[in-house]
Design an enzyme around this catalytic site. Sequence first.
Site: not given
Length: 429
Positions: A172, A202-206
């Site tokens: 992602e 909303g659920g993860s960060t990259q």
Amino acid sequence: MKPPTMPLLLLVLLAVVRLSRAQAQTSFLDWSRILPSLSRPANHSRIFYAVMFDAGSTGTRIHVYTFIHSESAELPVLDNEMFHSIKPGLSAYADSPEMAGQTVRMLLKVAKKTVPRLVWKRTPLVLRATAGLRLLSAEKAQAILDQVQHVFDESPFLVPDDSVSIMNGTNEGILAWITVNFLTGHLKAQSKKTVGILDLGGGSTQITFLPKLRKTIESAPDTDFVARLDFFNSTFELYTHSYLGHGLMAARLATLGALGAQGLEWQVFKSSCLPKKFRDEWSFGGLTYQVSGDPDGYAGYKLCYQEVLKVVKGIIHQPHELEVSNVFYAFSYYFDRAVDAGLIDGVQGGMLEVRDFKKRAKEVCNKMTKYPPVSPFLCMDMTYITCLLKDGFGFKESTVLQLTKKVNNVEASWALGATLDHFHNLKIH
């Protein structure tokens, strides 16, 4: 007015790209297998389409891409993107997966209006789900995917193998990096000037960027933080990682102490990041929580920062060289919350320093009692973003971020990169 066309140089690059990670390889685009063999006049242009669904934790988005390939030109071009989104995300239907299918069915109407009927049967249809479904149990996530697959199978579009799946979090970030660097014109042979990306879902960060110092790669916690791109006799080693459970909505749950909590019907989750007199229901991922401020305590930036720091500290790795690295493009909730806080224009975006988030977070949090914000979560969200950037990734307060939603009229996300990547599985004649 029609958006300007742009050379799809990336399509040539991806034809010889190999993305490798520890014990895993993802092959990229083989353009010769996508384009039909053309036996038409030399100046004839071929228009074709691709449909990519982004099933995120807070919404489902459809991207319909229009590509042009001319026999007389070396490179195709990305001509246009049609974009539409629906809330909530598919994970909200964990207990009623048929509703997830209905959401996709509604969005397919956009594809039917955009793609000419005559080419429906050769236009690929793909859905990639992200952190929302990763956070669900395997059984519930699969039930949703099965419903989407059923809707795809009954559609008039081309449904390739592996058309519906949950995307790897690292991919992602990498695909978003490819998309943004392509759209900004930085992804060229022998190029060492690129931009980093920060994606807050909303659920993860990259986070993904091209390090300038070898120590950044060598000091990474493990091989999961490094990805290699080989093309045109050049090698790009990317620093990249996805943090599941650290997207904005998941961080709200963690800050409230509600992550994985039981007995939601009788518990009230309190936080100093919320207005003292605030109490309401809040839903995420198919569950509803009772949340409130602390009526008997204090509210404000300092106490709020202490709460969110517990969510970030010791979990987010700090890369070695952020202070000397590339410009970073920040999008998704970084952009949305900056707009909500009045820091940037909702259409144009803009450049911000990390300290701008901190300053506005203090203003919002310390004035909640007198001037309630439009969103009761704005104090918590702005403080979390500040903490994530400073104490999480280790950015300096003077670091400049480019807040953006679109680049050259195309959504800043992983979707374009994923569309190009997926083409290697197809045989379109």
